[in-house]
Design a protein around this motif. Structure first.
Motif, PDB file in Angstrom:
ATOM      1  N   GLU A 116      49.812  27.529  45.130  1.00 38.64           N
ATOM      2  CA  GLU A 116      50.196  28.782  44.491  1.00 38.64           C
ATOM      3  C   GLU A 116      49.063  29.198  43.562  1.00 38.64           C
ATOM      4  O   GLU A 116      48.361  28.346  43.016  1.00 38.64           O
ATOM      5  CB  GLU A 116      51.481  28.611  43.670  1.00 38.64           C
ATOM      6  N   PRO A 117      48.867  30.495  43.368  1.00 42.00           N
ATOM      7  CA  PRO A 117      47.831  30.933  42.417  1.00 42.00           C
ATOM      8  C   PRO A 117      48.088  30.358  41.030  1.00 42.00           C
ATOM      9  O   PRO A 117      49.240  30.213  40.609  1.00 42.00           O
ATOM     10  CB  PRO A 117      47.969  32.458  42.420  1.00 42.00           C
ATOM     11  N   ARG A 118      47.017  30.023  40.336  1.00 42.01           N
ATOM     12  CA  ARG A 118      47.160  29.507  38.978  1.00 42.01           C
ATOM     13  C   ARG A 118      47.449  30.647  37.995  1.00 42.01           C
ATOM     14  O   ARG A 118      47.046  31.780  38.218  1.00 42.01           O
ATOM     15  CB  ARG A 118      45.866  28.813  38.535  1.00 42.01           C
ATOM     16  N   GLU A 119      48.125  30.305  36.915  1.00 44.05           N
ATOM     17  CA  GLU A 119      48.302  31.243  35.810  1.00 44.05           C
ATOM     18  C   GLU A 119      47.125  31.057  34.860  1.00 44.05           C
ATOM     19  O   GLU A 119      46.987  30.015  34.224  1.00 44.05           O
ATOM     20  CB  GLU A 119      49.627  30.994  35.093  1.00 44.05           C
ATOM     21  N   LEU A 120      46.279  32.063  34.768  1.00 47.86           N
ATOM     22  CA  LEU A 120      45.080  31.993  33.943  1.00 47.86           C
ATOM     23  C   LEU A 120      45.313  32.681  32.609  1.00 47.86           C
ATOM     24  O   LEU A 120      46.068  33.655  32.527  1.00 47.86           O
ATOM     25  CB  LEU A 120      43.911  32.649  34.675  1.00 47.86           C
ATOM     26  N   PRO A 121      44.646  32.221  31.554  1.00 55.00           N
ATOM     27  CA  PRO A 121      44.801  32.871  30.249  1.00 55.00           C
ATOM     28  C   PRO A 121      44.163  34.258  30.249  1.00 55.00           C
ATOM     29  O   PRO A 121      43.281  34.549  31.067  1.00 55.00           O
ATOM     30  CB  PRO A 121      44.061  31.914  29.302  1.00 55.00           C
ATOM     31  N   PRO A 122      44.587  35.131  29.331  1.00 58.18           N
ATOM     32  CA  PRO A 122      44.027  36.483  29.258  1.00 58.18           C
ATOM     33  C   PRO A 122      42.509  36.500  29.131  1.00 58.18           C
ATOM     34  O   PRO A 122      41.841  37.378  29.696  1.00 58.18           O
ATOM     35  CB  PRO A 122      44.700  37.074  28.011  1.00 58.18           C
ATOM     36  N   SER A 123      41.951  35.545  28.409  1.00 58.20           N
ATOM     37  CA  SER A 123      40.493  35.499  28.250  1.00 58.20           C
ATOM     38  C   SER A 123      39.803  35.274  29.584  1.00 58.20           C
ATOM     39  O   SER A 123      38.724  35.834  29.847  1.00 58.20           O
ATOM     40  CB  SER A 123      40.104  34.387  27.270  1.00 58.20           C
ATOM     41  N   ALA A 124      40.418  34.473  30.464  1.00 56.39           N
ATOM     42  CA  ALA A 124      39.838  34.235  31.783  1.00 56.39           C
ATOM     43  C   ALA A 124      39.921  35.490  32.636  1.00 56.39           C
ATOM     44  O   ALA A 124      38.981  35.825  33.365  1.00 56.39           O
ATOM     45  CB  ALA A 124      40.562  33.082  32.472  1.00 56.39           C
ATOM     46  N   VAL A 168      38.243  51.891  51.125  1.00 57.79           N
ATOM     47  CA  VAL A 168      39.208  50.803  51.250  1.00 57.79           C
ATOM     48  C   VAL A 168      39.566  50.368  49.828  1.00 57.79           C
ATOM     49  O   VAL A 168      38.684  50.253  48.975  1.00 57.79           O
ATOM     50  CB  VAL A 168      38.624  49.610  52.031  1.00 57.79           C
ATOM     51  N   THR A 169      40.855  50.132  49.579  1.00 57.92           N
ATOM     52  CA  THR A 169      41.294  49.642  48.274  1.00 57.92           C
ATOM     53  C   THR A 169      41.850  48.232  48.422  1.00 57.92           C
ATOM     54  O   THR A 169      42.684  47.980  49.300  1.00 57.92           O
ATOM     55  CB  THR A 169      42.367  50.564  47.663  1.00 57.92           C
ATOM     56  N   ILE A 170      41.370  47.328  47.573  1.00 58.72           N
ATOM     57  CA  ILE A 170      41.838  45.944  47.561  1.00 58.72           C
ATOM     58  C   ILE A 170      42.627  45.754  46.280  1.00 58.72           C
ATOM     59  O   ILE A 170      42.101  45.953  45.179  1.00 58.72           O
ATOM     60  CB  ILE A 170      40.657  44.946  47.596  1.00 58.72           C
ATOM     61  N   ARG A 171      43.897  45.350  46.399  1.00 57.12           N
ATOM     62  CA  ARG A 171      44.767  45.191  45.229  1.00 57.12           C
ATOM     63  C   ARG A 171      45.183  43.732  45.073  1.00 57.12           C
ATOM     64  O   ARG A 171      45.520  43.070  46.055  1.00 57.12           O
ATOM     65  CB  ARG A 171      46.020  46.055  45.370  1.00 57.12           C
ATOM     66  N   GLY A 172      45.207  43.268  43.812  1.00 61.16           N
ATOM     67  CA  GLY A 172      45.667  41.914  43.543  1.00 61.16           C
ATOM     68  C   GLY A 172      45.338  41.498  42.126  1.00 61.16           C
ATOM     69  O   GLY A 172      44.677  42.229  41.373  1.00 61.16           O
ATOM     70  N   ASP A 173      45.785  40.309  41.725  1.00 62.50           N
ATOM     71  CA  ASP A 173      45.380  39.739  40.449  1.00 62.50           C
ATOM     72  C   ASP A 173      43.872  39.550  40.454  1.00 62.50           C
ATOM     73  O   ASP A 173      43.255  39.344  41.510  1.00 62.50           O
ATOM     74  CB  ASP A 173      46.072  38.391  40.215  1.00 62.50           C
ATOM     75  N   VAL A 174      43.279  39.543  39.270  1.00 61.46           N
ATOM     76  CA  VAL A 174      41.822  39.524  39.200  1.00 61.46           C
ATOM     77  C   VAL A 174      41.239  38.269  39.861  1.00 61.46           C
ATOM     78  O   VAL A 174      40.195  38.339  40.526  1.00 61.46           O
ATOM     79  CB  VAL A 174      41.353  39.657  37.736  1.00 61.46           C
ATOM     80  N   GLY A 175      41.883  37.125  39.724  1.00 61.67           N
ATOM     81  CA  GLY A 175      41.389  35.914  40.374  1.00 61.67           C
ATOM     82  C   GLY A 175      41.384  36.039  41.886  1.00 61.67           C
ATOM     83  O   GLY A 175      40.454  35.594  42.562  1.00 61.67           O
ATOM     84  N   GLU A 176      42.418  36.672  42.426  1.00 63.35           N
ATOM     85  CA  GLU A 176      42.496  36.879  43.872  1.00 63.35           C
ATOM     86  C   GLU A 176      41.408  37.856  44.328  1.00 63.35           C
ATOM     87  O   GLU A 176      40.830  37.703  45.411  1.00 63.35           O
ATOM     88  CB  GLU A 176      43.873  37.401  44.262  1.00 63.35           C
ATOM     89  N   LEU A 177      41.115  38.853  43.509  1.00 63.58           N
ATOM     90  CA  LEU A 177      40.051  39.802  43.844  1.00 63.58           C
ATOM     91  C   LEU A 177      38.695  39.113  43.877  1.00 63.58           C
ATOM     92  O   LEU A 177      37.867  39.388  44.749  1.00 63.58           O
ATOM     93  CB  LEU A 177      40.035  40.953  42.831  1.00 63.58           C
ATOM     94  N   VAL A 178      38.467  38.209  42.930  1.00 65.47           N
ATOM     95  CA  VAL A 178      37.205  37.457  42.921  1.00 65.47           C
ATOM     96  C   VAL A 178      37.083  36.609  44.178  1.00 65.47           C
ATOM     97  O   VAL A 178      36.034  36.586  44.846  1.00 65.47           O
ATOM     98  CB  VAL A 178      37.103  36.573  41.658  1.00 65.47           C
TER      99      VAL A 178
END
Length: 203
Positions: A116-124, A168-178
């Motif tokens: 499962e995707p990790r929960e990252l802190p706001p700073s990350a 093209v638009t890619i949507r997701g949490d920032v970690g998933e986008l990276v």
């Protein structure tokens, strides 16, 4: 501790936990191969630069193979200890290591089912978004369509503008986008548009 530093520690711990023969998402690499790559990168940056700047991939592969002859535990300890003080991977740590450690940590985590995707802190989240702003235009530079990256909170970045009218638009949490940007397909992103003509550079 910086985000790149915490990711280094987390990756070293995960490598130690998994052992040398666990799979990764890097094609054909076990965790031993990945550890050798990480140590070679920090102790022989000339090999990485030769690969990136002068297309000398064979020499880089040879150097990584030399490091791979070392015991897995030795490699993990060397990686955990950080790059030598003279290495650019040390003094430019925040700028050149964050993506490396984050992506390769997920390469190990996601190579087995049940992740499962990790929960990252706001700073990350903030640092990864800045990373996208810096690297996405270069990494998507060969694309023939405009690429927009949009976080789940609605913030958007035109990662590449092709001036062609097609997008093209890619949507997701920032970690998933990276992870998507760095060529990983096992990510939880939504793609709006035809991916034909979108070219990513893999890490």
């Amino acid at each position: 501790m910086s985000f790149s530093g915490s990711e280094r520690n987390a990756l070293a711990n995960l490598l130690e936990e998994k052992g040398p023969d666990a799979p990764t998402l890097c094609d054909g690499w076990t965790t031993h191969d990945l550890a050798a790559h990480l140590v070679a990168r920090e102790n022989r940056p000339d090999a990485i630069l030769g690969k990136l700047l002068f297309n000398k991939a064979e020499r880089n592969d040879e150097i990584e193979a030399e490091f791979a002859r070392q015991p897995f535990e030795v490699l993990v300890d060397k990686f955990r200890g950080g790059a030598p003080k003279w290495s650019p991977m040390n003094w430019a740590d925040r700028y050149i290591n964050m993506a490396e450690y984050f992506v390769h940590l997920e390469d190990v985590r996601r190579a087995e089912p049940g992740w499962e995707p990790r929960e990252l802190p706001p700073s990350a989240h903030k640092e990864l978004w800045q990373l996208l702003k810096l690297t996405a235009p270069r990494m998507l530079g060969k694309s023939t369509k405009t690429v927009v990256m949009m976080r789940t909170d609605g913030a958007a970045l035109t990662a590449h503008d092709s001036h062609s009218g097609d997008s093209v638009t890619i949507r997701g949490d920032v970690g998933e986008l990276v992870l998507w940007l760095y060529g990983r397909d096992g990510t939880r992103v939504e793609v709006d548009g035809d991916m034909t003509g979108v070219h990513r550079t893999e890490l």
